[in-house]
Design a protein around this motif. Structure first.
Motif, mmCIF file in Angstrom:
data_model
loop_
_atom_site.group_PDB
_atom_site.id
_atom_site.type_symbol
_atom_site.label_atom_id
_atom_site.label_comp_id
_atom_site.label_asym_id
_atom_site.label_seq_id
_atom_site.Cartn_x
_atom_site.Cartn_y
_atom_site.Cartn_z
ATOM 1 N N GLU A 134 7.438 17.042 -4.213
ATOM 2 C CA GLU A 134 6.747 17.197 -5.495
ATOM 3 C C GLU A 134 5.278 17.616 -5.332
ATOM 4 O O GLU A 134 4.382 17.014 -5.924
ATOM 5 N N CYS B 83 9.141 3.494 4.552
ATOM 6 C CA CYS B 83 9.324 2.144 4.008
ATOM 7 C C CYS B 83 10.643 1.930 3.278
ATOM 8 O O CYS B 83 11.443 1.096 3.690
ATOM 9 N N ASN C 13 10.186 -3.470 -2.463
ATOM 10 C CA ASN C 13 10.580 -2.120 -2.062
ATOM 11 C C ASN C 13 12.033 -1.819 -2.426
ATOM 12 O O ASN C 13 12.361 -0.715 -2.854
ATOM 13 N N ARG D 37 11.749 8.713 -11.733
ATOM 14 C CA ARG D 37 11.890 10.164 -11.569
ATOM 15 C C ARG D 37 13.103 10.461 -10.687
ATOM 16 O O ARG D 37 13.136 10.094 -9.512
ATOM 17 N N PHE E 228 7.753 13.809 2.904
ATOM 18 C CA PHE E 228 8.648 12.909 2.141
ATOM 19 C C PHE E 228 8.160 12.715 0.718
ATOM 20 O O PHE E 228 8.926 12.325 -0.159
ATOM 21 N N LEU F 66 0.832 -1.202 0.000
ATOM 22 C CA LEU F 66 0.000 0.000 0.000
ATOM 23 C C LEU F 66 0.865 1.249 0.000
ATOM 24 O O LEU F 66 1.723 1.403 0.870
ATOM 25 N N LYS G 184 8.151 -8.890 -0.170
ATOM 26 C CA LYS G 184 7.893 -7.512 0.258
ATOM 27 C C LYS G 184 9.186 -6.680 0.241
ATOM 28 O O LYS G 184 9.244 -5.581 -0.305
ATOM 29 N N GLU H 49 1.377 5.101 0.780
ATOM 30 C CA GLU H 49 0.767 6.088 1.667
ATOM 31 C C GLU H 49 0.007 7.110 0.823
ATOM 32 O O GLU H 49 0.509 7.560 -0.214
HETATM 33 C C1 UGA Z 1 6.135 2.489 -0.786
HETATM 34 C C2 UGA Z 1 5.759 1.562 -1.949
HETATM 35 O O1 UGA Z 1 5.537 2.327 -3.132
HETATM 36 C C3 UGA Z 1 4.507 0.739 -1.616
HETATM 37 O O2 UGA Z 1 4.251 -0.199 -2.670
HETATM 38 C C4 UGA Z 1 4.750 -0.030 -0.314
HETATM 39 O O3 UGA Z 1 3.633 -0.805 0.060
HETATM 40 C C5 UGA Z 1 5.040 0.983 0.790
HETATM 41 O O4 UGA Z 1 6.228 1.715 0.431
HETATM 42 C C6 UGA Z 1 5.239 0.205 2.073
HETATM 43 O O5 UGA Z 1 6.207 -0.564 2.159
HETATM 44 O O6 UGA Z 1 4.362 0.228 2.932
HETATM 45 P P1 UGA Z 1 5.376 4.933 0.014
HETATM 46 O O7 UGA Z 1 6.521 4.864 0.973
HETATM 47 O O8 UGA Z 1 4.045 5.374 0.478
HETATM 48 O O9 UGA Z 1 5.128 3.488 -0.671
HETATM 49 O O10 UGA Z 1 5.838 5.973 -1.095
HETATM 50 P P2 UGA Z 1 6.198 5.990 -2.644
HETATM 51 O O11 UGA Z 1 5.090 6.621 -3.372
HETATM 52 O O12 UGA Z 1 6.647 4.677 -3.101
HETATM 53 O O13 UGA Z 1 7.446 7.016 -2.636
HETATM 54 C C7 UGA Z 1 8.601 6.787 -1.824
HETATM 55 C C8 UGA Z 1 9.655 7.842 -2.050
HETATM 56 O O14 UGA Z 1 10.244 7.704 -3.333
HETATM 57 C C9 UGA Z 1 9.161 9.294 -1.987
HETATM 58 O O15 UGA Z 1 10.074 10.044 -1.233
HETATM 59 C C10 UGA Z 1 9.166 9.760 -3.428
HETATM 60 O O16 UGA Z 1 9.393 11.130 -3.558
HETATM 61 C C11 UGA Z 1 10.320 8.955 -3.997
HETATM 62 N N1 UGA Z 1 10.243 8.699 -5.461
HETATM 63 C C12 UGA Z 1 9.257 7.933 -5.978
HETATM 64 C C13 UGA Z 1 11.229 9.233 -6.298
HETATM 65 O O17 UGA Z 1 12.144 9.931 -5.849
HETATM 66 N N2 UGA Z 1 11.160 8.959 -7.640
HETATM 67 C C14 UGA Z 1 10.186 8.187 -8.183
HETATM 68 O O18 UGA Z 1 10.204 7.980 -9.409
HETATM 69 C C15 UGA Z 1 9.200 7.666 -7.334
#
Ligand code: UGA
Length: 429
Positions: A389, A265, A213, A256, A324, A158, A209, A160
């Motif tokens: 972002e 996570c 990640n 990105r 974040f 999931l 899992k 956030e």
């Molecule tokens: C992440 C995973 O995407 C989920 O699938 C997983 O279930 C969750 O961790 C968890 O283990 O519970 P989340 O931490 O909510 O979800 O956030 P993301 O949307 O994945 O982004 C994480 C970080 O990566 C952010 O800081 C975002 O800015 C960064 N990010 C994301 C980038 O710098 N570039 C990208 O292309 C994508």
């Protein structure tokens, strides 16, 4: 089915509410009376898009919260452990809450005659279910796993902010179980989902899992590495990754580049996998580098800033974005934290704005100035750094005119770089 959910944090509340919405009877267990009362009133203890509506619909009907383990275990056939698994001071996973929950459930299984399945949903390192949870359940209940009760592991995927959507529309469901009967019960709970349902043993489910990640984090650090090279070569890395992501084997997601990944996570899970690997005497050089690249990105932003403002002492630097990622107030492992720390160490005066996360950041940096909008944070600033972002930053324009010098170091590629008079630097582009 009758389900009990142990722990009403972000995973537990979303899981319980969504299971209730899918027609199950759900009992949520927590030790915090405040949380219990809120849930019973239909008020989610956390913010998640769409959660409040669903909780309001089911609280008091087929979803209730309680502190009473006896009641919860006696009135459910399957329990999900959804407690936090923080990292301890040495960087290793802290299983205190997992142990407590396992013991509490096990003690109630002692007097239960009907078959019960205990499922770990918290993110735990491989072998935790088999070597920690199952033995505690057996010891506390005096019964045998796989015979008298079942044990499983069912990781969550999931995001956030999008957790309700992700629960209802998963790419896949992973059912980990060390005995077939428990696996069957968990699979039954997901009947009706059209995505693939993968069955494995519990340690494989746990590993899936971490690897998911870690792979996503690797994609980000890879994109950042490429972005850093592109920047030096005068190439637009976003164009490069657009071309790369069109390969179906690679996919356009999580490419990105920018300030790097934060959140509760990715940093924690990659570190935990590194820790687990060293336990079995393997040095995971790739995963270690994923973390190193991530640590370096804020430093690169600072270097770019100093190209324009070499001496930061007494200079007013506006940091826009503290969460974040966008659409959340969560600042855990936010890249804005090291960034602000470095600015302060260089003697800068930091002003900050975030649509949701300023309240939390005040606990980390109580002595910087927080503003209610971007324009006020930018007023009189010598330069600005974009750390999150947020969509609204793409609409900023006249606000930059309030700066003393309109220098923008964009860590997330959100600001319109064509604005007249703007001195714009993308961190990787
Ligand atoms: C992440 C995973 O995407 C989920 O699938 C997983 O279930 C969750 O961790 C968890 O283990 O519970 P989340 O931490 O909510 O979800 O956030 P993301 O949307 O994945 O982004 C994480 C970080 O990566 C952010 O800081 C975002 O800015 C960064 N990010 C994301 C980038 O710098 N570039 C990208 O292309 C994508």
């Amino acid at each position: 089915m009758k389900i009990s959910i142990i722990g009403t944090g972000y995973v537990g509340t979303v899981t319980g509410t969504c299971f209730a919405h899918r027609g199950n009877d759900v009992i949520c267990v927590d030790v915090d009376p405040g949380r219990i009362e809120k849930i019973n009133q239909g008020i989610p203890p956390i913010y998640e898009e769409g959660l409040e509506e669903l909780l309001k619909e089911h609280a008091g009907r087929n979803l209730k919260a309680t502190a009473d383990y006896d009641y919860a275990i006696a009135n459910s056939d399957i329990s999900f452990i959804c407690v936090p698994t923080p990292t301890d001071a040495s960087g290793k996973i802290d299983l205190r809450f997992i142990r407590e929950a396992s013991r509490s459930i096990g003690e109630r299984l002692k007097n239960k005659s009907s078959y019960h399945v205990v499922v770990v949903k918290s993110t735990v390192v491989p072998e935790t279910t088999e070597k920690v949870v199952t033995p505690i359940l057996e010891q506390a209940s005096g019964k045998k796993a796989g015979k008298d009760f079942g044990v499983g592991m069912n990781p969550e995927f999931l995001r956030e902010g999008k957790a309700v959507y992700d629960f209802m529309n998963p790419d896949r469901i992973v059912v980990g179980a060390d005995d077939p009967k428990a696996g069957e019960v968990i699979r039954k709970l997901y009947a009706g989902y059209t995505c693939p349902i993968l069955t494995a043993d519990t340690k494989t489910a746990e590993m899936i899992k971490y690897v998911s990640n870690s792979f996503l984090a690797t994609k980000i650090s890879f994109s950042n590495e490429v972005g850093n090279i592109c920047k030096l070569l005068g190439i637009d890395t976003y164009k490069v990754m657009e071309g790369v992501g069109l390969d179906a084997r690679i996919s356009p997601h999580f490419l990105r580049s920018g300030l790097g990944f934060g959140g509760s996570c990715f940093p924690k899970d990659v570190k935990a996998l590194v820790g687990k690997a060293s336990e079995v005497d393997y040095e995971p050089i790739l995963l270690k580098t994923v973390l190193e690249v991530n640590e370096r990105q804020p430093l690169i932003a600072l270097r770019l800033l100093k190209k324009h403002v070499p001496d930061l002492r007494g200079k007013k630097i506006a940091v826009l974005g503290l969460a974040f990622k966008n659409d959340t107030d969560d600042i855990r492992e936010s890249r804005a934290i090291p960034l602000i720390g470095m600015l302060l160490a260089e003697g800068a005066i930091v002003t900050a704005y975030d649509p949701m996360a300023a309240g939390h950041m005040k606990n980390v940096y109580p002595n910087i100035s927080y503003f209610g909008n971007a324009g006020d944070a930018l007023d009189g600033a010598d330069a600005c750094l974009i750390a999150t972002e947020w969509g609204e930053f793409s609409k900023l324009n006249g606000e930059f005119g309030r700066m003393k010098t309109p220098i923008v170091i964009d860590g997330r590629r959100v600001v319109n770089s064509d604005i007249k008079g703007l001195i714009y630097e993308g961190i990787c582009w």
